[in-house]
Design an enzyme around this catalytic site. Sequence first.
Site: not given
Length: 863
Positions: A552-553, A555, A557-558, A560, A574, A671
């Site tokens: 999905l994306g 981010g 921190f990792g 998703v 995530k 963030d």
Amino acid sequence: MGTHKRSPVVLLLASLTFLLFSFAHFCRAVNDTIKQGETIRDGHSLKSENNYFQLGFFSPVNSTSRYVGIWYTFDQKAVVWVANRKSPISDRNGVLRIEVDGKLVLRDGNNKLVWLAPVTSSANNTAARLHNTGNFVLSRNDSIDDSDANTALWQSFSNPTDTFLPGMRVPVSSKIGVSNPYRSWKSATDPSPGNYSMGVDPNGGQQIVIWGKEGRRWRSGQWNLQFFIGIPYMSNNVSSFHGFKISLPDETGTMYITYKPPTQDLFRFVISWEGKERQLKWDDDKKWLPLQSEPDPDNKCELYNYCGNYATCDRSNSRRICNCLEGFKPKFKDQWDQENWSAGCERKIQLQCQSTNRTSRENGKPDGFKKLKCTKLPDLATLLPSEENTEACGKRCLENCQCKAYAFVTGIRCMVWTGDLIDMQHFQQFQQAGNFPFFYRLHHSELDGGRKISNLVIVIICVVVASFLVASLWLLWRYKKKVKVSSMPCCKDKDVAIFDVSKSKRKEFSADLSGPSDILIDENQDNGPELPIFNFGVVAAATKNFYEGNKLGQGGFGAVYKGELPGGKEIAVKRLSGSSGQGLEEFKTEIILIARLQHRNLVRLLGCSIQGEEKLLIYEYMPNKSLDNLLFDATKKAELGWRSRLDIIEGIARGLLYLHRDSRLRIIHRDLKASNILLDAEMNPKISDFGMARMFQGNQNEANTVRVVGTYGYMSPEYAMEGLFSVKSDVYSFGVLLLEIVSGQRNTTFRSSDHTSLLSYAWRLWSEDKAIDLVDPSIRDTCSPNEVLKCIHIGMLCVQDSAVHRPTMAAVVLLLESETPTLPMPTKPTYTFLRSAIEEEYIGDAQEIVSSNDLTVTVIVGR
Ligand SMILES: *[C@@H]1O[C@H](CO)[C@@H](O)[C@H](O)[C@H]1NC(C)=O
Ligand SMILES: *[C@@H]1O[C@H](CO)[C@@H](O)[C@H](O)[C@H]1NC(C)=O
Ligand SMILES: *[C@@H]1O[C@H](CO)[C@@H](O)[C@H](O)[C@H]1NC(C)=O
Ligand SMILES: *[C@@H]1O[C@H](CO)[C@@H](O)[C@H](O)[C@H]1NC(C)=O
Ligand SMILES: *[C@@H]1O[C@H](CO)[C@@H](O)[C@H](O)[C@H]1NC(C)=O
Ligand SMILES: *[C@@H]1O[C@H](CO)[C@@H](O)[C@H](O)[C@H]1NC(C)=O
Ligand SMILES: *[C@@H]1O[C@H](CO)[C@@H](O)[C@H](O)[C@H]1NC(C)=O
Ligand SMILES: CC(=O)N[C@H]1CO[C@H](CO)[C@@H](O)[C@@H]1O
């Protein structure tokens, strides 16, 4: 000659035009405003500029008495306000006028005073105007055109009769005490004050109350900063009290009940002469559609204390609607059996602390508390706001023999009851409104539960349990291969297939928590969720082994991934990358703390999964993806109308406020950006990735950090340049986000003709009074200019260079909610000029950073 001949014609034309103009002007002025020395006679009226409201003389149905009132122009029977409700005029010679001393008066044919607008301060040159909201405002004639009613000498909204209109504000504070400004008509034909009134009682938590002749008739339950906890379905829009809100306190400690209708339609709230509170909506079929009324005529349980003291009302109980609390018995058995509930119930066994035998009082086992769920909490609570949690609240209650019960509700905090427990209701389904455990005091011997169960009952239970076990075993064996897991994982211990940690291990896991954190997770307390541990294999399978197409994306921190659990439940997973620098236990603790943050504007953490170095967080799946997907897409952005954008802004503000202030952890997001705002199926915004910074860096509250986590364009100056962060850094990011939502432009890629950033562009427009040009062209025609301008102003306040000058989120929420707040002047955000200059410089060789605006950047600041 020719010119000479023409000139009278020209003159005539000119004067005609002039006359027409001044006549038109005169008409408009006369039509919604009455000035000093002017009169409105019976038969004439004022109309609001939008032509919705009309003020004049009327007679109720089947009556010849004349009253001055305000009604809807399209429905004369819908009277929303009456001036002389107590003193009707018997003939048609009444006159409403502003006299030479500036007073607004109503006189009858004999010039006798019938009604006078009670002003707080007087002025001798006044005028009164009927505003578009239906508010009739008397003010000094130099401020008559102010839409801001603050300058009013008197206004009909502060002196309402039986109708609550959008825009009204009822002040609430313990200083004011109980106020019931709304009073019903006496009958359908008589507007004089009737038996029922409505208002607020601020004692023991603010609640809306309807009073009848004999006292309370209905109450909403206390406001917990999100909803009124005594109204079932309050979380949905089914209740007529949907849209009612209590604002946060202003400087004087006063809060206001305001009403924002769910849609743009015309709504009014009426406390009817029969004592019903109705929400009415003007329908397309040209009639008033009643949405819901309170008390619900079909639900006896809504009548105040219908079952008497120490009893709960349960309409779904077909045997008897009223039941004594456990440990209590009907006061008068025969009356109770005849369904005369009014006497209520009494204790079966006197409390230990009340015992008259001193020895047994001091040496016996102390009283205990019984827990009740799905309950409308009793009325007349006492608040002990200093108590931090359920345990402390319970302790305080136990210390005082007068204390009969307690409850701890987030947003209200510790509530105790020292009087009788009255007006309790059992909610049928497990609803948000009833989701607050309630503890009432009992003699310890009442707490042991079913003490004298007959042998027969035991035998029956054994047989049932045994056959159930056999049946389940058989079913399990039969479907073992076909269906592994059919239901969504919940916190119960049964779904072994999904949870790889056994019950005993899980206990150990929660026991770990009492060490590092001060929050005890007690299995018997329902004040927080237990965090399900998902089996790594199950999650990996759900995401097709972290298949790239399910991503999905990415981010900060990792990555998703979208996943689907067996059973069809969709999740977002995530996969945390990199090391958190924390031990596993600390990490788990942190996750549990974060899972306890629950708010409708935060994405819910459903659980986690840990295997070796792999750490996964499992979230609810948001079908509408992230805000940036819609907002910055040329074709999709039109789907986001002004109303939904405003809802999104407000939702983000509330979620952030919760993180900053209302949750126990005081999370600074660090963030916040459009891609971290997810939208659910109803387009409600949910903040994601909160607590991540904390998880990766421990929990400094306000500090310097060596590692700057954030995204270019959203980072506040002090954070980006000095690594200093505080709640105000989030306020800055919120300001940027707000301006992005209004303008539909990304801050980072925004380039106007003169190469300024979005913020400097916004500032320029704003300071030149052209802020409306900032608004996304796809909504410019449909938005409400006042609201947009207010938002832009708030945005400008949030992005000021100096953290001290930025408002707190609490202030932002309040400003967003007020109709016409007084806003301070922002200062020019110079940092943005500076920074955009730097970006210009780097645009050549730092292409990656500039274009990858969505990537979270982790900068190591040397210090
Ligand atoms: C008005 O009077 C008529 C005739 O007496 C009656 O039918 C009607 O119900 C009355 N309306 C109200 C609102 O009382
Ligand atoms: C109106 O009020 C002003 C100041 O309050 C006063 O100076 C003036 O004399 C008053 N005029 C009349 C007509 O009373
Ligand atoms: C105030 O009212 C007077 C009439 O009483 C009018 O002549 C004057 O223009 C008004 N002033 C303003 C500022 O509206
Ligand atoms: C209001 O109260 C009075 C006296 O208690 C009663 O006679 C009357 O019927 C009540 N009116 C309504 C509309 O309930
Ligand atoms: C409640 O909200 C839904 C959508 O959120 C809407 O379709 C429905 O009409 C609303 N109901 C009422 C009574 O306003
Ligand atoms: C119900 O009980 C109360 C006393 O508890 C009594 O005053 C009242 O008359 C009773 N009502 C009926 C309908 O029996
Ligand atoms: C008081 O209670 C104690 C123990 O509960 C009992 O032994 C004693 O007889 C009681 N005294 C009286 C006066 O009832
Ligand atoms: C009270 C009053 O003067 N009303 C006037 C409002 O304007 C309309 C025309 O625009 C007149 O017809 C009314 O007389």
